[in-house]
Structures are given as C-alpha cells and as structure tokens.
Enzyme design. Structure first.
Site, PDB file in Angstrom:
ATOM      1  N   ASN A   9       0.874  -1.177   0.000  1.00  0.00           N
ATOM      2  CA  ASN A   9       0.000   0.000   0.000  1.00  0.00           C
ATOM      3  C   ASN A   9       0.906   1.220   0.000  1.00  0.00           C
ATOM      4  O   ASN A   9       1.545   1.516   1.002  1.00  0.00           O
ATOM      5  CB  ASN A   9      -0.892  -0.032   1.250  1.00  0.00           C
ATOM      6  N   TRP A  10       0.930   1.896  -1.144  1.00  0.00           N
ATOM      7  CA  TRP A  10       1.846   3.044  -1.276  1.00  0.00           C
ATOM      8  C   TRP A  10       1.303   4.330  -0.660  1.00  0.00           C
ATOM      9  O   TRP A  10       1.991   5.360  -0.685  1.00  0.00           O
ATOM     10  CB  TRP A  10       2.169   3.275  -2.748  1.00  0.00           C
ATOM     11  N   LYS A  11       0.068   4.304  -0.190  1.00  0.00           N
ATOM     12  CA  LYS A  11      -0.514   5.505   0.430  1.00  0.00           C
ATOM     13  C   LYS A  11      -0.280   6.707  -0.503  1.00  0.00           C
ATOM     14  O   LYS A  11      -0.332   6.544  -1.709  1.00  0.00           O
ATOM     15  CB  LYS A  11       0.072   5.697   1.822  1.00  0.00           C
ATOM     16  N   HIS A  95      -9.274   1.274   4.867  1.00  0.00           N
ATOM     17  CA  HIS A  95      -7.980   1.331   5.554  1.00  0.00           C
ATOM     18  C   HIS A  95      -8.128   2.235   6.777  1.00  0.00           C
ATOM     19  O   HIS A  95      -8.915   3.196   6.754  1.00  0.00           O
ATOM     20  CB  HIS A  95      -6.919   1.899   4.595  1.00  0.00           C
ATOM     21  N   GLU A  97      -6.504   4.611   7.845  1.00  0.00           N
ATOM     22  CA  GLU A  97      -6.329   6.047   7.577  1.00  0.00           C
ATOM     23  C   GLU A  97      -7.584   6.638   6.939  1.00  0.00           C
ATOM     24  O   GLU A  97      -7.893   7.815   7.145  1.00  0.00           O
ATOM     25  CB  GLU A  97      -5.078   6.253   6.705  1.00  0.00           C
ATOM     26  N   GLU A 167      -5.018  -4.912  10.630  1.00  0.00           N
ATOM     27  CA  GLU A 167      -3.986  -3.886  10.806  1.00  0.00           C
ATOM     28  C   GLU A 167      -4.217  -3.139  12.113  1.00  0.00           C
ATOM     29  O   GLU A 167      -5.041  -2.219  12.160  1.00  0.00           O
ATOM     30  CB  GLU A 167      -4.028  -2.889   9.641  1.00  0.00           C
ATOM     31  N   GLY A 173       3.038   2.316  10.661  1.00  0.00           N
ATOM     32  CA  GLY A 173       3.992   3.406  10.492  1.00  0.00           C
ATOM     33  C   GLY A 173       4.745   3.778  11.762  1.00  0.00           C
ATOM     34  O   GLY A 173       5.391   4.818  11.831  1.00  0.00           O
ATOM     35  N   SER A 213       3.908  -2.184  10.163  1.00  0.00           N
ATOM     36  CA  SER A 213       5.364  -2.270  10.322  1.00  0.00           C
ATOM     37  C   SER A 213       5.951  -3.610   9.881  1.00  0.00           C
ATOM     38  O   SER A 213       6.901  -4.105  10.486  1.00  0.00           O
ATOM     39  CB  SER A 213       5.772  -1.928  11.760  1.00  0.00           C
ATOM     40  N   GLY A 234       3.105  -1.109   4.168  1.00  0.00           N
ATOM     41  CA  GLY A 234       3.162   0.311   3.823  1.00  0.00           C
ATOM     42  C   GLY A 234       4.588   0.715   3.480  1.00  0.00           C
ATOM     43  O   GLY A 234       5.100   0.437   2.397  1.00  0.00           O
ATOM     44  N   GLY A 235       5.258   1.346   4.422  1.00  0.00           N
ATOM     45  CA  GLY A 235       6.585   1.925   4.204  1.00  0.00           C
ATOM     46  C   GLY A 235       7.576   1.028   3.475  1.00  0.00           C
ATOM     47  O   GLY A 235       8.250   1.465   2.530  1.00  0.00           O
TER      48      GLY A 235
END
Ligand code: 13P
Length: 249
Positions: A9-11, A95, A97, A167, A173, A213, A234-235
């Site tokens: 997930n590149w956000k 998600h 967010e 999640e 993150g 993470s 993510g990251g």
C-alpha cells in the site's frame, strides 16, 4: 492451502516517474516468485502507469479506495468499474487512515465491498484496533464490530471473494510490529467470526493478511504463523529491494 498474498500500500507516495522507476527495479527481483499473489496499490493517478509497467508479469495492481456508486455527481470520487477498466484487480477498503481522516464507517465499508465485488475486483477489507482499545482489552470487541459491520448481508459467494487485512492502528507506520503471536490471536478471532457468520469452510478458506510495520526482517516470523496468510505493507513496500525481500520471504 491458502495462497499467500503480499500487498504493498503506497498511500500518498510516489509520482509517475518514481512509480515507473520502482517497477524497473522490482520486476526482475520477483520474476520467478510464483508462491504468492503480489499486489501493489499506487495512488489513483499512477494506476495506469503501474498497469502498463506490470503487463506480462504476475504483479497485480489495486486501488487504495473506491466509491460505492458506479458514476454520478460525486466530485473527487472513483468507482469500481473505473478501477476495473484501468486494469486493477484489487482494491483496499476502509484502511484505518480512511477511517481516521475521512470518517469512513463500517457501513461505508460494506457498501464499498459490495461495489468492488460487483465490479469484479477483490476487496481487501481492513480492520484493526487503536492503541487505547487494545489497552482497554477491547481488541476482540472492535474486530467483531468492524468485521460484522463490513460484511453484513454478504452472500456466501460474495464473501468467498473478499480478503481481510488485520492492521492494528498502533503498529502502522510506528515500527512497532505486533508479535507473531499477537497477530495470530487476532487472526484466529477474525476467523472465528467468519465461521459464525458464514461457515467453517468459508473460515478455513478466508485469507487474512497482517499489516503494521511489516519489514524484511520480521516477515518470516509472521508468515511462520499458520493463521497469517500474507502481509499488507506500507513503508517497506516503497523500496523495490525491500519489498522484493518481503515477497521472497
Ligand atoms: P506500515 O507498513 O508503514 O506500518 O503501514 C502499514 C499499512 O498501513 C499498510 O496498509
């Protein structure tokens, strides 16, 4: 056997140049990785470039969100059929967010899941507790409410086409990964909800991903848990070498 899924997930990261550069490096690193589904979810404006860059590969592209109507006067929104037409196979729904910053509810999620299924996309329905909810020992209650709210009134056939991502918000993150045992406990609890709402067969077939993470150095421990069917990353999915080493755990 449930086929693993490793999804990135590149956000709100990467422009079109960065998107193309990622795939140039990433493609050869996963060219022989046939053990899992590989999915990347870039921003809407880079979907087409991502689809073109991954043509003739086993890498799938997904959206990060969708609206539940097919078309109409909904400024700023994107529909399931539009994602499908550009070449997406997957889409993230609710998600954390989206829940936190855009007020998405379980009922919104339910409508989005149905819209995704109607468009022929595989929705990845995201659920997970916040830190204060875990500290108050409300994790199971939160997962139960989110799971049942988002999947209410789905038929058995519809449910068989969705994927769940667990999640925990406190792990997103933050570098604080849930231990494999904590994640497995949550996954077991979610699977139990699937059994209750749908059937034992649906529960054993349902793929549940862990997100929060995930890194190259903790993916093996997570995937060693039979309850964990993959990762939503993510990251660490932004760097081709790092995400390839997660895919090739
Ligand atoms: P991080 O891997 O950066 O913690 O993000 C997890 C996530 O939100 C994936 O959807």
């Amino acid at each position: 056997m449930r086929r693993p899924i490793l999804a990135g997930n590149w956000k709100m990261y990467k422009n079109i140049t960065e998107t193309c550069a990622f795939f140039e490096k990433f493609k050869p690193l996963v060219a022989t990785s046939t053990h899992c589904d590989i999915v990347i979810c870039p921003t809407f404006v880079n979907l087409q470039a991502a689809v073109e860059a991954t043509r003739d590969t086993t890498i799938d592209i997904g959206g990060q969100n969708l609206f539940w109507e097919k078309e109409g006067a909904y400024t700023g929104e994107i529909s399931g059929p539009m994602l499908k037409a550009v070449g997406c196979k997957w889409v993230l729904v609710a998600h954390s967010e989206r829940r936190q910053y855009f007020g998405e509810t379980n009922e919104d999620a339910r409508k989005k899941i149905v819209a995704a299924l109607d468009a022929g996309l595989t929705p990845i329905y995201c659920i997970g507790e916040k830190l204060d909810e875990r500290q108050a020992e409300r994790t199971h209650e939160v997962l139960e409410t989110q799971f049942h709210g988002g999947t209410a009134r789905l038929t058995m056939e519809q449910f068989s086409r969705i994927v769940i991502a667990y999640e925990p918000c406190w792990a997103i993150g933050t570098g604080k990964v849930a231990t494999p045992e904590m994640a497995a406990d949550a996954h077991r609890y979610i699977r139990e909800q699937v059994r209750k709402s749908f059937s034992p067969e649906a529960a054993s077939a349902c793929r549940i991903l862990y997100g929060g993470s995930v890194k190259p150095d903790n993916i093996r421990g997570l995937m060693a848990q039979p309850e964990i069917d993959g990762g939503l990353v993510g990251g660490a999915s932004l760097d081709p070498v790092s995400f390839a080493s997660i895919v090739n755990f």
